[in-house]
Each structure stands twice: as C-alpha cells, then as structure tokens.
Scaffold this active site. Structure first.
Site, PDB file in Angstrom:
ATOM      1  CE1 TYR A 236      -3.103   3.096   0.432  1.00 58.25           C
ATOM      2  CE2 TYR A 236      -2.962   2.965   3.514  1.00 58.25           C
ATOM      3  CZ  TYR A 236      -2.863   3.221   1.341  1.00 58.25           C
ATOM      4  OH  TYR A 236      -4.290   4.599   1.792  1.00 58.25           O
TER       5      TYR A 236
ATOM      6  CG  ASP B 137      -4.237   2.608  -3.192  1.00 54.36           C
ATOM      7  OD1 ASP B 137      -3.058   3.103  -4.310  1.00 54.36           O
ATOM      8  OD2 ASP B 137      -4.663   2.398  -2.830  1.00 54.36           O
TER       9      ASP B 137
ATOM     10  CG  HIS C 261      -9.461   1.351  -4.173  1.00 55.12           C
ATOM     11  ND1 HIS C 261      -8.831   1.874  -5.079  1.00 55.12           N
ATOM     12  CD2 HIS C 261      -9.298   2.723  -3.005  1.00 55.12           C
ATOM     13  CE1 HIS C 261      -7.784   3.078  -4.496  1.00 55.12           C
ATOM     14  NE2 HIS C 261      -8.043   3.120  -3.556  1.00 55.12           N
TER      15      HIS C 261
END
Length: 229
Positions: free
Chosen positions: A86, A123, A220
C-alpha cells in the site's frame, strides 16, 4: 465467498492482527498474514490470505520510518515472490512518497537481477498514463498523476516489469478508484491506481489481468490476475 482465488491481497486494512476476529484471521482454506501500523492505530495496513503456506513472510522490509506504518508484506514461495504494498499517497508529502518508492525500486531492481519470479500488487496511488484516468489535464497538477510520480512507474517498467493489465487492454475508461460523491462511479470518473506488475520471466505464463469494476463495497474495486506458476 463466491470465488476461489489461490491468494488474496488487501491494502489499507486499518486494523492490527489482534483486533481481527478468528473468522478474519484464517478462514476456509486460507492462511492469513498481516502488517499493521504500530505508529498510528487504524492507519494503513496490508493483508495476504493464501491457500498455500509461504516459505517465509516478511513485513515492512525495513522501509525506514515507513516500517512502522504496515505498508508492505513480502511472501516467498518456492517458485515465486509476492509483494503486496500500500503505497503512500502524495498529498502534501510528495518527497516522502518519492523516498518510499525509490527504496522500493532498489529492491525490485535487485529481485530482477536475481532472476526471481516476482509478482507485485497493490494500491500504488499513481495513474501511469493519460489512459488511466478520466481528466488527465486537470489531474496533472494533483497528487496521483504528477510527472514525478508517473516517472516512478516508468522506472519499474524499464527494470523489466510488466503492467499486466496493459498486456491485454490498451483502452481508456478502465479505472480502479472513483472519488466519493458527485456520482463519480456511476459516471466512471476515476483513476487506475491499483496494479499488478510481474517480472519479465513470468510474462508468457500470464493468462489474464482484469479490473473487477462490477464488484462494489469500496471506493476501489478489486483487480485480479490468472497466472501459471
């Protein structure tokens, strides 16, 4: 669970392992692994659920002060290495995002030099090209599509990694994140911020790479790959 993936990677879990109930730690046939923020409870965090138990799982990889933020899990299997990350969003801390990403690029370069089979997902908080967001002209002045950030993905690709989605689909309008409000998702005003990258030695084994925009539940949507290893 309606689907049956071999491995599930989740970012921004916002929970430490000890706060999860047993159903979320290990469910069905999956082994659960977690990296959580020790600095700010309820911040960042990543998780891997895997049907096959990895040989080794390493959290955070010594990313300086980001080691405390629970942003990275590296799972080592006999035939490949998986990195679930992330990445920081830039906001008003672009320099910190660049430092984090440059440290990541040092590691990906070493993995490529070692000829390991590598899968990287997460991400990234970066849309790479003008095809990866709805309003590139306006977004070019904002975090997530700054030239400095886009150049980081250029470096990753130059090292020999492949953007799996773009191996199958070069069209615009395929996004993984939509802002809250203004009916953005229904209007498909979004950005492709979530990515799977694979090392060059895996490109002939990749069967598919999908954006699962029909699956709701977050700002998302999930993405997936099918690969023979």
């Amino acid at each position: 669970m309606d689907e049956d993936p071999d491995i599930i990677c989740i970012q921004e879990t916002k929970a430490t392992g000890d706060k999860l109930n047993d159903a979320l730690k290990d469910f069905d046939d999956y082994h659960g692994y977690f990296a959580s923020s020790t600095k700010t409870p309820g911040f960042s965090g990543v998780a891997i659920y895997s049907k096959t138990e990895p040989v080794k799982v390493i959290d955070n990889l010594g990313y300086g002060k980001y080691k405390e933020e629970g942003r990275i899990l590296k799972a080592e299997y006999p035939d490949f290495t998986l990195m679930n990350i992330y990445f920081p969003s830039a906001g008003d801390k672009l320099n910190e995002k660049m430092q984090f990403f440059n440290h990541f690029l040092d590691k990906t370069e070493k993995l490529m030099e070692s000829d390991e089979n590598v899968i990287i997902c997460g991400d990234f908080n970066i849309a790479h090209t003008t095809n990866d967001l709805a309003n590139p002209k306006d977004a070019s002045r904002n975090p997530g599509f700054l030239q400095q950030e886009r150049g980081l993905l250029d470096i990753l690709i130059a090292q020999g990694y492949y953007d799996t989605f773009r191996m199958f689909n070069q069209e615009s309008g395929n996004y993984t994140w939509w802002p809250n409000g203004y009916d953005s998702r229904a209007k498909n005003i979004g950005m492709r911020l979530d990515h799977f990258f694979i090392s060059e030695n895996l490109k002939d084994r990749l069967k598919s790479s999908l954006i699962r925009s029909e699956i709701m539940g977050s700002d998302h949507c999930p993405i997936s790959i099918e690969i023979d290893i």
